[in-house]
Motif scaffolding. Structure first.
Motif, mmCIF file in Angstrom:
data_model
loop_
_atom_site.group_PDB
_atom_site.id
_atom_site.type_symbol
_atom_site.label_atom_id
_atom_site.label_comp_id
_atom_site.label_asym_id
_atom_site.label_seq_id
_atom_site.Cartn_x
_atom_site.Cartn_y
_atom_site.Cartn_z
ATOM 1 N N TYR A 255 43.311 70.288 17.797
ATOM 2 C CA TYR A 255 44.199 70.102 18.944
ATOM 3 C C TYR A 255 44.213 71.373 19.791
ATOM 4 C CZ TYR A 255 48.508 69.653 21.656
ATOM 5 O OH TYR A 255 49.430 69.619 22.681
ATOM 6 N N TRP A 256 44.043 71.209 21.092
ATOM 7 C CA TRP A 256 44.113 72.329 22.042
ATOM 8 C C TRP A 256 44.673 71.807 23.350
ATOM 9 C CZ3 TRP A 256 41.589 72.901 26.812
ATOM 10 C CH2 TRP A 256 41.683 74.171 27.402
ATOM 11 N N GLU A 257 45.661 72.501 23.889
ATOM 12 C CA GLU A 257 46.264 72.071 25.146
ATOM 13 C C GLU A 257 46.516 73.285 26.032
ATOM 14 O OE1 GLU A 257 47.087 69.516 27.850
ATOM 15 O OE2 GLU A 257 46.933 68.674 25.823
ATOM 16 N N ASP A 258 45.974 73.219 27.243
ATOM 17 C CA ASP A 258 46.257 74.241 28.251
ATOM 18 C C ASP A 258 47.588 73.870 28.890
ATOM 19 O OD1 ASP A 258 46.476 75.865 30.445
ATOM 20 O OD2 ASP A 258 44.484 75.475 31.237
ATOM 21 N N ILE A 259 48.634 74.659 28.647
ATOM 22 C CA ILE A 259 49.951 74.289 29.169
ATOM 23 C C ILE A 259 50.323 75.192 30.342
ATOM 24 C CG2 ILE A 259 50.923 73.062 27.224
ATOM 25 C CD1 ILE A 259 51.939 75.502 26.043
ATOM 26 N N GLY A 260 49.412 75.241 31.310
ATOM 27 C CA GLY A 260 49.601 76.090 32.473
ATOM 28 C C GLY A 260 50.334 75.433 33.622
ATOM 29 N N THR A 261 50.668 74.131 33.527
ATOM 30 C CA THR A 261 51.404 73.452 34.586
ATOM 31 C C THR A 261 52.716 72.905 34.036
ATOM 32 O OG1 THR A 261 50.480 71.246 34.193
ATOM 33 C CG2 THR A 261 49.215 72.719 35.636
ATOM 34 N N ILE A 262 53.662 72.617 34.928
ATOM 35 C CA ILE A 262 54.954 72.078 34.499
ATOM 36 C C ILE A 262 54.768 70.777 33.736
ATOM 37 C CG2 ILE A 262 57.092 71.016 35.336
ATOM 38 C CD1 ILE A 262 57.212 74.035 35.431
ATOM 39 N N GLU A 263 53.902 69.885 34.239
ATOM 40 C CA GLU A 263 53.714 68.589 33.591
ATOM 41 C C GLU A 263 53.100 68.735 32.204
ATOM 42 O OE1 GLU A 263 52.269 64.123 34.828
ATOM 43 O OE2 GLU A 263 51.110 65.808 35.601
ATOM 44 N N SER A 264 52.053 69.554 32.074
ATOM 45 C CA SER A 264 51.413 69.722 30.768
ATOM 46 C C SER A 264 52.346 70.448 29.791
ATOM 47 C CB SER A 264 50.085 70.476 30.905
ATOM 48 O OG SER A 264 50.285 71.773 31.444
ATOM 49 N N PHE A 265 53.136 71.390 30.306
ATOM 50 C CA PHE A 265 54.107 72.104 29.481
ATOM 51 C C PHE A 265 55.173 71.138 28.955
ATOM 52 C CE2 PHE A 265 58.200 74.377 29.224
ATOM 53 C CZ PHE A 265 57.879 75.357 28.307
ATOM 54 N N TYR A 266 55.676 70.304 29.819
ATOM 55 C CA TYR A 266 56.688 69.303 29.454
ATOM 56 C C TYR A 266 56.122 68.329 28.415
ATOM 57 C CZ TYR A 266 59.542 65.040 30.193
ATOM 58 O OH TYR A 266 60.308 63.917 30.030
ATOM 59 N N ASN A 267 54.938 67.789 28.677
ATOM 60 C CA ASN A 267 54.337 66.809 27.760
ATOM 61 C C ASN A 267 54.031 67.417 26.392
ATOM 62 O OD1 ASN A 267 54.421 64.730 29.652
ATOM 63 N ND2 ASN A 267 52.397 65.211 30.469
ATOM 64 N N ALA A 268 53.530 68.664 26.386
ATOM 65 C CA ALA A 268 53.186 69.312 25.115
ATOM 66 C C ALA A 268 54.425 69.545 24.261
ATOM 67 C CB ALA A 268 52.462 70.633 25.379
ATOM 68 N N ASN A 269 55.538 69.906 24.891
ATOM 69 C CA ASN A 269 56.776 70.127 24.135
ATOM 70 C C ASN A 269 57.312 68.829 23.553
ATOM 71 O OD1 ASN A 269 58.262 72.973 24.194
ATOM 72 N ND2 ASN A 269 57.005 72.818 26.028
ATOM 73 N N LEU A 270 57.373 67.776 24.369
ATOM 74 C CA LEU A 270 57.925 66.520 23.874
ATOM 75 C C LEU A 270 57.004 65.856 22.848
ATOM 76 C CD1 LEU A 270 59.784 64.784 26.823
ATOM 77 C CD2 LEU A 270 60.556 66.490 25.191
ATOM 78 N N ALA A 271 55.693 66.150 22.931
ATOM 79 C CA ALA A 271 54.758 65.603 21.941
ATOM 80 C C ALA A 271 55.065 66.116 20.535
ATOM 81 C CB ALA A 271 53.327 65.940 22.320
ATOM 82 N N LEU A 272 55.748 67.244 20.437
ATOM 83 C CA LEU A 272 56.090 67.808 19.135
ATOM 84 C C LEU A 272 57.066 66.923 18.365
ATOM 85 C CD1 LEU A 272 56.587 71.526 20.240
ATOM 86 C CD2 LEU A 272 54.581 70.555 19.121
ATOM 87 N N THR A 273 57.740 66.023 19.069
ATOM 88 C CA THR A 273 58.729 65.154 18.413
ATOM 89 C C THR A 273 58.095 63.871 17.863
ATOM 90 O OG1 THR A 273 59.298 63.900 20.425
ATOM 91 C CG2 THR A 273 60.458 65.984 20.058
ATOM 92 N N GLN A 274 56.801 63.666 18.095
ATOM 93 C CA GLN A 274 56.155 62.417 17.694
ATOM 94 C C GLN A 274 56.202 62.214 16.181
ATOM 95 O OE1 GLN A 274 52.168 61.971 19.154
ATOM 96 N NE2 GLN A 274 52.738 62.304 21.294
ATOM 97 N N GLN A 275 56.290 60.956 15.793
ATOM 98 C CA GLN A 275 56.244 60.578 14.381
ATOM 99 C C GLN A 275 55.163 59.522 14.183
ATOM 100 O OE1 GLN A 275 57.826 61.814 11.748
ATOM 101 N NE2 GLN A 275 58.726 63.372 13.078
ATOM 102 N N PRO A 276 54.488 59.460 13.020
ATOM 103 C CA PRO A 276 54.747 60.319 11.871
ATOM 104 C C PRO A 276 54.076 61.689 11.950
ATOM 105 C CG PRO A 276 53.038 58.760 11.336
ATOM 106 C CD PRO A 276 53.493 58.406 12.727
#
Length: 429
Positions: A255-276
């Motif tokens: 897994y690798w994510e460039d979180i240099g934009t507001i949208e990618s930063f937002y999505n990457a953070n909320l993706a941390l809550t995914q289950q399982p």
């Protein structure tokens, strides 16, 4: 790894992440409730037994300096250090950093003093976990002068990246910046050369640079001293060097994510809550992500309904509803509030109970989220004061707006509440 020196590029002004970078350097932006972006590459270095780490930055570096000083301290019996090198003007170099390569060039006088064999160049705004020992080992085995870490990607995303072509030995022979159409299809490669299975190679026939490089010490010094007009590694230094030097590709298939934009930063953070299983996990005992120890109390949840969320340390939540959200340290949410699909960064301090009560009696808004407030699809920066019965819901579905005087911006439909902002009672955004 004693012969490797790591150089983390702190990035420019961080305009794509603005307003999160209004008061801080890009590597100092909070992530995942309790960490900062810089903790990712620094932790990867420590887990890879690379202990000599410089961080180059020039914009809003005060909070980054403070975080590094409070977090990373090696014992006096090792050469280990994590040190920020801020841009500075000198008689020989009166200008600020002009690009990634120029930033390293301006500190060559310091970097070349170290008795090392390789320089590891990293970016400060990516989310990934990587063992750099494998990366450096591959670099040494192939006898490369420069090795680039690359990711395999499919055709749908390929034109968003700088792509490369390789020969049968994995040597890079061609670069193309965000190609489209026929130029894109010309950049297809056989990624089984780098270790993908035939099935994976068919689905992901392109390779893109991660912005992570290993240089032989003498090669980097020579390249930077010979070409003073070239200021960027990815666009100038490395493509030009491939004509004369051996430039190899190293496949990273995680897994690798460039979180240099507001949208990618937002999505990457909320993706941390995914289950399982989230795409990136901070729950890896073998390769932990380190950050500053704050010695905060456990979070207190009083009659709350919380689903698919991450709650940081030291939070106080009263009779509220939290859905698919990330709450940072010291978040305070009052009764009746509802938080959905949002990232709250928390606070740097606690307000004393007496001070909060006095604020309420005077009609002022204390730090935190007030009663009966609704926040949906938003990023709320630190120390924000959001009043009673506020609705941050982007009711008009605006995609982009600058409302700094009112305490918020909108980027890609995501409302971003500024650090230390005050949103009065009853406000509707």
């Amino acid at each position: 790894m004693k012969n490797v020196l790591s150089i983390i590029l702190g990035g420019g002004a961080g305009t794509r992440l603005y307003p999160l970078t209004k008061l801080r350097a890009k590597p100092a932006v909070p992530v995942a409730g309790k960490y900062r972006l810089i903790d990712i590459p620094v932790s990867n270095c420590i887990n890879s037994e690379i202990y000599k780490i410089y961080i180059l930055t020039q914009f809003n570096s005060a909070s980054l300096n403070r975080h590094i000083a409070r977090t990373y301290s090696f014992d006096g019996f090792s050469e280990g250090f994590v040190e920020v090198l801020a841009a500075q003007q000198t008689p020989e170099s009166p200008s600020w950093f002009q690009g990634t390569a120029d930033a390293v060039r301006k500190y060559l006088w310091l970097l070349e003093e170290w008795n090392v064999d390789e320089y590891l160049i990293l970016s400060g705004d990516h989310l990934y976990r990587m063992d750099y020992r494998d990366f450096v080992k591959r670099h040494r085995e192939t006898g490369a002068d420069i090795t680039l870490s690359v990711i395999p990607i499919d055709e749908r995303r390929a034109s968003d990246f700088g792509l490369m072509k390789i020969d049968d030995s994995g040597r890079i022979i061609k670069f193309s910046e965000k190609p489209k159409g026929d130029a894109l299809r010309e950049m297809q490669v056989d990624t089984t050369v780098l270790g993908l299975t035939p099935e994976q190679a068919k689905m992901q026939p392109y390779i893109a640079s991660m912005g992570i490089y290993v240089f032989k010490k003498e090669v980097l010094i020579k390249l930077l001293r010979e070409s003073l007009e070239r200021t960027d590694f990815g666009k100038e230094i490395i493509p030009d060097a491939s004509k004369e030097y051996r430039v190899q590709a190293y496949l990273f298939n995680g897994y690798w994510e460039d979180i240099g934009t507001i949208e990618s930063f937002y999505n990457a953070n909320l993706a941390l809550t995914q289950q399982p299983q989230p795409p990136f996990s901070f729950y890896d005992e073998q390769a932990p992500i380190y950050t500053r120890p704050r010695y905060l109390p456990p979070s207190k949840l009083l009659d709350c309904q919380i689903t698919q969320s991450i709650i940081g340390e030291g939070c106080i939540l009263k009779n509220c509803r939290i859905e698919h959200s990330v709450l940072g340290v010291r978040s305070r949410i009052e009764s009746g509030a509802m938080i959905e699909d949002s990232l709250l960064m928390g606070a740097d301090y606690y307000q004393a109970s007496a001070e909060r009560q006095c604020s309420l009696e005077r009609g002022e808004v204390p730090v935190g989220i007030g009663t009966d407030t609704i926040i949906r699809r938003a990023i709320v920066d630190k120390n924000a004061r959001i009043g009673h019965d506020v609705k941050i819901i982007n009711k008009d579905n605006v995609q982009d707006a600058d409302r700094e005087s009112q305490g918020f911006y909108i980027r890609n439909g995501i409302v971003v509440v500024l650090k230390n902002a005050l949103i009065p009672d009853g406000t509707i955004i």
